[in-house]
Design a protein around this motif. Structure first.
Motif, PDB file in Angstrom:
ATOM      1  N   SER A   7       0.883  -1.163   0.000  1.00  0.00           N
ATOM      2  CA  SER A   7       0.000   0.000   0.000  1.00  0.00           C
ATOM      3  C   SER A   7       0.923   1.215   0.000  1.00  0.00           C
ATOM      4  O   SER A   7       2.141   1.061   0.071  1.00  0.00           O
ATOM      5  CB  SER A   7      -0.903  -0.022   1.231  1.00  0.00           C
ATOM      6  OG  SER A   7      -0.150   0.245   2.397  1.00  0.00           O
ATOM      7  N   THR A   9       1.694   3.086   2.298  1.00  0.00           N
ATOM      8  CA  THR A   9       2.414   3.266   3.559  1.00  0.00           C
ATOM      9  C   THR A   9       3.192   2.049   4.045  1.00  0.00           C
ATOM     10  O   THR A   9       4.004   2.182   4.955  1.00  0.00           O
ATOM     11  CB  THR A   9       1.425   3.662   4.674  1.00  0.00           C
ATOM     12  OG1 THR A   9       0.423   2.646   4.789  1.00  0.00           O
ATOM     13  CG2 THR A   9       0.773   4.998   4.367  1.00  0.00           C
ATOM     14  N   ASP A  62      -7.770  -3.172  -1.945  1.00  0.00           N
ATOM     15  CA  ASP A  62      -8.594  -2.126  -2.514  1.00  0.00           C
ATOM     16  C   ASP A  62      -8.198  -1.986  -3.977  1.00  0.00           C
ATOM     17  O   ASP A  62      -7.402  -2.768  -4.497  1.00  0.00           O
ATOM     18  CB  ASP A  62      -8.356  -0.824  -1.743  1.00  0.00           C
ATOM     19  CG  ASP A  62      -9.456   0.193  -1.942  1.00  0.00           C
ATOM     20  OD1 ASP A  62     -10.339  -0.034  -2.786  1.00  0.00           O
ATOM     21  OD2 ASP A  62      -9.427   1.228  -1.264  1.00  0.00           O
ATOM     22  N   SER A  79      -5.136   0.275  -0.319  1.00  0.00           N
ATOM     23  CA  SER A  79      -5.011  -0.341   0.998  1.00  0.00           C
ATOM     24  C   SER A  79      -5.080  -1.851   0.821  1.00  0.00           C
ATOM     25  O   SER A  79      -5.663  -2.351  -0.142  1.00  0.00           O
ATOM     26  CB  SER A  79      -6.093   0.150   1.963  1.00  0.00           C
ATOM     27  OG  SER A  79      -7.357  -0.272   1.541  1.00  0.00           O
ATOM     28  N   GLU A  96     -11.632  -1.507   9.384  1.00  0.00           N
ATOM     29  CA  GLU A  96     -10.962  -0.524   8.524  1.00  0.00           C
ATOM     30  C   GLU A  96     -11.983   0.381   7.837  1.00  0.00           C
ATOM     31  O   GLU A  96     -11.813   1.595   7.781  1.00  0.00           O
ATOM     32  CB  GLU A  96     -10.114  -1.251   7.485  1.00  0.00           C
ATOM     33  CG  GLU A  96      -9.418  -0.348   6.509  1.00  0.00           C
ATOM     34  CD  GLU A  96      -7.995  -0.040   6.903  1.00  0.00           C
ATOM     35  OE1 GLU A  96      -7.363   0.743   6.190  1.00  0.00           O
ATOM     36  OE2 GLU A  96      -7.515  -0.560   7.924  1.00  0.00           O
ATOM     37  N   LEU A 100     -12.426   4.349   8.308  1.00  0.00           N
ATOM     38  CA  LEU A 100     -12.378   5.219   7.135  1.00  0.00           C
ATOM     39  C   LEU A 100     -13.650   6.047   7.027  1.00  0.00           C
ATOM     40  O   LEU A 100     -13.597   7.242   6.744  1.00  0.00           O
ATOM     41  CB  LEU A 100     -12.180   4.387   5.868  1.00  0.00           C
ATOM     42  CG  LEU A 100     -12.021   5.143   4.556  1.00  0.00           C
ATOM     43  CD1 LEU A 100     -10.836   6.088   4.631  1.00  0.00           C
ATOM     44  CD2 LEU A 100     -11.863   4.174   3.412  1.00  0.00           C
TER      45      LEU A 100
END
Length: 128
Positions: A7, A9, A62, A79, A96, A100
């Motif tokens: 992802s 991050t 995602d 993600s 999650e 979100l």
């Protein structure tokens, strides 16, 4: 094959696999070591991988992209979550999404406050 799922991050998974199945815009694709190189856009869903010992593992991803080049598969998604089983993964995805949704609601509220403040200041400016 080496699968890397990331992802923006973090790297969610990197390791050896013998089979990967993912859902793209035009259907499901399964990748094996001797398949041709391939690039596709992914839709939100499950990515299934089979490890060399035969264990099947799942990741929730995602929207993103999948690139198979030689013996490497790179999945880059907005993600991605990894769970030990489908039940745990489902719970993690729900948490999650709730988090979100909470962040989105906070952002909507802040934007509404900014818009209201802008209108109020405009009306005050017009009066002066």
């Amino acid at each position: 094959m080496i699968l890397r799922v990331q992802s923006p991050t973090m790297v969610v998974f990197e390791g050896e696999v013998i089979k990967v199945t993912a859902e793209a815009l035009d259907g499901f694709y399964t990748f094996l070591p001797r398949h041709i190189d391939f690039v596709t856009a992914l839709v939100p869903g499950l990515l299934t991988m089979v490890r060399p010992d035969g264990r099947e593992e799942f990741l929730a991803v995602d929207e993103g992209a999948l690139v198979k080049q030689g013996q490497r598969i790179l999945v880059s998604a907005f993600s991605a979550l990894r769970g030990p089983d489908l039940g745990t993964l489902r719970e993690a995805v729900e948490r999650e999404f709730l988090e979100l949704a909470g962040h989105e609601e906070d952002a909507r509220r802040a934007l509404s406050e900014l818009e209201a403040d802008l209108v109020r200041r405009y009306v005050e400016f017009e009066r002066d």
